[in-house]
Design a protein around this motif. Structure first.
Motif, PDB file in Angstrom:
ATOM      1  N   LEU A  25      31.202  22.768  -6.348  1.00 43.85           N
ATOM      2  CA  LEU A  25      31.253  24.219  -6.194  1.00 43.85           C
ATOM      3  C   LEU A  25      30.328  24.905  -7.202  1.00 43.85           C
ATOM      4  CD1 LEU A  25      35.044  24.856  -5.491  1.00 43.85           C
ATOM      5  CD2 LEU A  25      33.138  25.036  -3.879  1.00 43.85           C
ATOM      6  N   GLU A  26      30.242  24.356  -8.404  1.00 41.69           N
ATOM      7  CA  GLU A  26      29.309  24.908  -9.393  1.00 41.69           C
ATOM      8  C   GLU A  26      27.868  24.750  -8.914  1.00 41.69           C
ATOM      9  OE1 GLU A  26      30.451  22.857 -12.972  1.00 41.69           O
ATOM     10  OE2 GLU A  26      31.988  24.347 -13.447  1.00 41.69           O
ATOM     11  N   LYS A  27      27.553  23.598  -8.315  1.00 40.63           N
ATOM     12  CA  LYS A  27      26.212  23.374  -7.765  1.00 40.63           C
ATOM     13  C   LYS A  27      25.941  24.371  -6.633  1.00 40.63           C
ATOM     14  CE  LYS A  27      23.253  19.986  -5.586  1.00 40.63           C
ATOM     15  NZ  LYS A  27      23.186  18.844  -4.746  1.00 40.63           N
ATOM     16  N   ALA A  28      26.910  24.550  -5.759  1.00 41.44           N
ATOM     17  CA  ALA A  28      26.759  25.507  -4.657  1.00 41.44           C
ATOM     18  C   ALA A  28      26.588  26.916  -5.211  1.00 41.44           C
ATOM     19  CB  ALA A  28      27.965  25.443  -3.723  1.00 41.44           C
ATOM     20  N   SER A  29      27.284  27.218  -6.303  1.00 41.32           N
ATOM     21  CA  SER A  29      27.160  28.530  -6.924  1.00 41.32           C
ATOM     22  C   SER A  29      25.728  28.777  -7.394  1.00 41.32           C
ATOM     23  CB  SER A  29      28.131  28.632  -8.105  1.00 41.32           C
ATOM     24  OG  SER A  29      28.004  29.868  -8.747  1.00 41.32           O
ATOM     25  N   ASP A  30      25.123  27.787  -8.009  1.00 42.89           N
ATOM     26  CA  ASP A  30      23.725  27.916  -8.447  1.00 42.89           C
ATOM     27  C   ASP A  30      22.814  28.176  -7.251  1.00 42.89           C
ATOM     28  OD1 ASP A  30      24.555  27.439 -11.036  1.00 42.89           O
ATOM     29  OD2 ASP A  30      23.955  25.323 -11.040  1.00 42.89           O
ATOM     30  N   GLU A  31      23.022  27.428  -6.165  1.00 45.36           N
ATOM     31  CA  GLU A  31      22.216  27.599  -4.955  1.00 45.36           C
ATOM     32  C   GLU A  31      22.461  28.986  -4.342  1.00 45.36           C
ATOM     33  OE1 GLU A  31      23.380  24.281  -2.536  1.00 45.36           O
ATOM     34  OE2 GLU A  31      22.461  22.819  -3.900  1.00 45.36           O
ATOM     35  N   PHE A  32      23.721  29.414  -4.339  1.00 43.97           N
ATOM     36  CA  PHE A  32      24.086  30.723  -3.805  1.00 43.97           C
ATOM     37  C   PHE A  32      23.334  31.822  -4.543  1.00 43.97           C
ATOM     38  CE2 PHE A  32      26.752  34.524  -4.361  1.00 43.97           C
ATOM     39  CZ  PHE A  32      26.893  34.932  -3.046  1.00 43.97           C
ATOM     40  N   TYR A  33      23.371  31.797  -5.872  1.00 46.26           N
ATOM     41  CA  TYR A  33      22.713  32.851  -6.650  1.00 46.26           C
ATOM     42  C   TYR A  33      21.200  32.825  -6.497  1.00 46.26           C
ATOM     43  CZ  TYR A  33      27.079  34.402  -8.643  1.00 46.26           C
ATOM     44  OH  TYR A  33      28.343  34.919  -8.799  1.00 46.26           O
ATOM     45  N   ALA A  34      20.625  31.634  -6.310  1.00 46.29           N
ATOM     46  CA  ALA A  34      19.177  31.548  -6.070  1.00 46.29           C
ATOM     47  C   ALA A  34      18.825  32.218  -4.742  1.00 46.29           C
ATOM     48  CB  ALA A  34      18.730  30.092  -6.078  1.00 46.29           C
ATOM     49  N   GLU A  35      19.631  31.987  -3.712  1.00 47.58           N
ATOM     50  CA  GLU A  35      19.397  32.630  -2.414  1.00 47.58           C
ATOM     51  C   GLU A  35      19.701  34.123  -2.469  1.00 47.58           C
ATOM     52  OE1 GLU A  35      20.427  31.098   1.543  1.00 47.58           O
ATOM     53  OE2 GLU A  35      20.942  29.215   0.531  1.00 47.58           O
ATOM     54  N   LEU A  36      20.733  34.483  -3.213  1.00 44.71           N
ATOM     55  CA  LEU A  36      21.150  35.883  -3.322  1.00 44.71           C
ATOM     56  C   LEU A  36      20.026  36.754  -3.876  1.00 44.71           C
ATOM     57  CD1 LEU A  36      23.582  37.821  -2.995  1.00 44.71           C
ATOM     58  CD2 LEU A  36      24.172  37.276  -5.366  1.00 44.71           C
ATOM     59  N   ASP A  37      19.272  36.219  -4.829  1.00 42.89           N
ATOM     60  CA  ASP A  37      18.165  36.971  -5.427  1.00 42.89           C
ATOM     61  C   ASP A  37      17.109  37.382  -4.401  1.00 42.89           C
ATOM     62  OD1 ASP A  37      19.307  36.863  -7.933  1.00 42.89           O
ATOM     63  OD2 ASP A  37      18.125  35.130  -8.594  1.00 42.89           O
ATOM     64  N   LYS A  38      17.045  36.693  -3.279  1.00 45.33           N
ATOM     65  CA  LYS A  38      16.037  36.962  -2.250  1.00 45.33           C
ATOM     66  C   LYS A  38      16.498  38.006  -1.232  1.00 45.33           C
ATOM     67  CE  LYS A  38      14.708  32.123  -2.551  1.00 45.33           C
ATOM     68  NZ  LYS A  38      14.761  30.843  -1.847  1.00 45.33           N
ATOM     69  N   ILE A  39      17.770  38.378  -1.261  1.00 43.26           N
ATOM     70  CA  ILE A  39      18.340  39.277  -0.250  1.00 43.26           C
ATOM     71  C   ILE A  39      18.428  40.691  -0.800  1.00 43.26           C
ATOM     72  CG2 ILE A  39      20.357  39.748   1.189  1.00 43.26           C
ATOM     73  CD1 ILE A  39      20.917  36.733   1.136  1.00 43.26           C
ATOM     74  N   GLN A  40      17.947  41.659  -0.023  1.00 43.84           N
ATOM     75  CA  GLN A  40      17.913  43.050  -0.463  1.00 43.84           C
ATOM     76  C   GLN A  40      19.085  43.883   0.034  1.00 43.84           C
ATOM     77  OE1 GLN A  40      15.589  44.121  -2.684  1.00 43.84           O
ATOM     78  NE2 GLN A  40      15.011  41.971  -2.708  1.00 43.84           N
ATOM     79  N   ASP A  41      19.572  43.620   1.261  1.00 41.95           N
ATOM     80  CA  ASP A  41      20.609  44.477   1.834  1.00 41.95           C
ATOM     81  C   ASP A  41      22.007  43.916   1.585  1.00 41.95           C
ATOM     82  OD1 ASP A  41      19.914  42.395   3.718  1.00 41.95           O
ATOM     83  OD2 ASP A  41      21.150  43.448   5.171  1.00 41.95           O
ATOM     84  N   ALA A  42      22.982  44.817   1.499  1.00 44.18           N
ATOM     85  CA  ALA A  42      24.360  44.441   1.209  1.00 44.18           C
ATOM     86  C   ALA A  42      24.961  43.576   2.319  1.00 44.18           C
ATOM     87  CB  ALA A  42      25.205  45.686   0.983  1.00 44.18           C
ATOM     88  N   SER A  43      24.647  43.880   3.570  1.00 38.32           N
ATOM     89  CA  SER A  43      25.159  43.063   4.682  1.00 38.32           C
ATOM     90  C   SER A  43      24.685  41.625   4.557  1.00 38.32           C
ATOM     91  CB  SER A  43      24.699  43.631   6.028  1.00 38.32           C
ATOM     92  OG  SER A  43      25.299  44.863   6.281  1.00 38.32           O
ATOM     93  N   GLY A  44      23.424  41.464   4.212  1.00 34.91           N
ATOM     94  CA  GLY A  44      22.871  40.116   4.038  1.00 34.91           C
ATOM     95  C   GLY A  44      23.561  39.359   2.921  1.00 34.91           C
ATOM     96  N   LYS A  45      23.917  40.054   1.849  1.00 37.70           N
ATOM     97  CA  LYS A  45      24.612  39.410   0.730  1.00 37.70           C
ATOM     98  C   LYS A  45      26.016  38.975   1.141  1.00 37.70           C
ATOM     99  CE  LYS A  45      21.898  41.825  -2.721  1.00 37.70           C
ATOM    100  NZ  LYS A  45      21.846  42.790  -3.812  1.00 37.70           N
ATOM    101  N   ILE A  46      26.695  39.812   1.907  1.00 44.76           N
ATOM    102  CA  ILE A  46      28.032  39.446   2.381  1.00 44.76           C
ATOM    103  C   ILE A  46      27.946  38.284   3.370  1.00 44.76           C
ATOM    104  CG2 ILE A  46      30.008  40.269   3.737  1.00 44.76           C
ATOM    105  CD1 ILE A  46      29.576  43.003   2.302  1.00 44.76           C
ATOM    106  N   LYS A  47      26.952  38.305   4.237  1.00 43.65           N
ATOM    107  CA  LYS A  47      26.764  37.184   5.171  1.00 43.65           C
ATOM    108  C   LYS A  47      26.497  35.891   4.414  1.00 43.65           C
ATOM    109  CE  LYS A  47      25.047  39.944   9.016  1.00 43.65           C
ATOM    110  NZ  LYS A  47      23.877  40.293   9.837  1.00 43.65           N
ATOM    111  N   LEU A  48      25.706  35.962   3.342  1.00 41.77           N
ATOM    112  CA  LEU A  48      25.439  34.772   2.537  1.00 41.77           C
ATOM    113  C   LEU A  48      26.725  34.259   1.894  1.00 41.77           C
ATOM    114  CD1 LEU A  48      23.317  32.800   1.335  1.00 41.77           C
ATOM    115  CD2 LEU A  48      23.163  34.371  -0.619  1.00 41.77           C
ATOM    116  N   PHE A  49      27.538  35.171   1.383  1.00 42.54           N
ATOM    117  CA  PHE A  49      28.833  34.787   0.801  1.00 42.54           C
ATOM    118  C   PHE A  49      29.669  34.024   1.832  1.00 42.54           C
ATOM    119  CE2 PHE A  49      33.353  35.949   0.371  1.00 42.54           C
ATOM    120  CZ  PHE A  49      33.637  35.350  -0.844  1.00 42.54           C
TER     121      PHE A  49
END
Length: 140
Positions: free
Chosen positions: A7-31
């Motif tokens: 889960l910690e590894k996935a968290s690192d990957e999540f935050y790396a992808e999150l930095d690329k997303i500009q809109d709030a909907s996209g961030k929630i979809k990524l979550f």
């Protein structure tokens, strides 16, 4: 321990992808995507959690579960606040929106366990299905 490691590894990957997303909907979809696509042993644990009532109950009352859920609510609330500020989401109680989104992510686990037993019951990927329902309620 293996679940926490992955889960910690996935968290690192999540935050790396999150930095690329500009809109709030996209961030929630990524979550929601990361909730559905648990890595390695965490996925095995997720399947066991979905099918073992004793384990599910023990996890639901465990302090780590409550800590994780609070963290997720605070994270999603940040996305909701961004969405309200940008005009992407309706004005409303950001905490209530975030809480509803996080609580409903549990539906992903239930949908996934049904799909294990009866493939094709719900669309794949499930997170897109859940995201469309949740985001429809708060989008302008």
């Amino acid at each position: 321990a293996a679940t926490i490691h992955f889960l910690e590894k996935a968290s690192d990957e999540f935050y790396a992808e999150l930095d690329k997303i500009q809109d709030a909907s996209g961030k929630i979809k990524l979550f929601l995507k990361y909730i559905e696509e648990l890595p390695g042993p965490a996925n095995v644990y997720g399947r066991e959690y979905d099918t073992n009532k004793h384990l599910r109950f023990n996890w639901l009352v465990h302090p780590l579960h409550h800590e994780l859920q609070l963290f997720q609510i605070e994270l999603v609330e940040r996305f909701v606040i961004e969405g309200i500020a940008s005009g992407e989401f309706k004005t409303g109680n950001s905490r209530a929106y975030a809480h509803a989104i996080v609580i409903n992510t549990q539906a992903i686990h239930r949908f996934r366990s049904i799909n294990f037993e009866h493939p094709g019951t719900y669309p794949t990927p499930i997170h897109e299905f859940v995201a469309s329902i949740l985001l429809n309620g708060i989008s302008k």
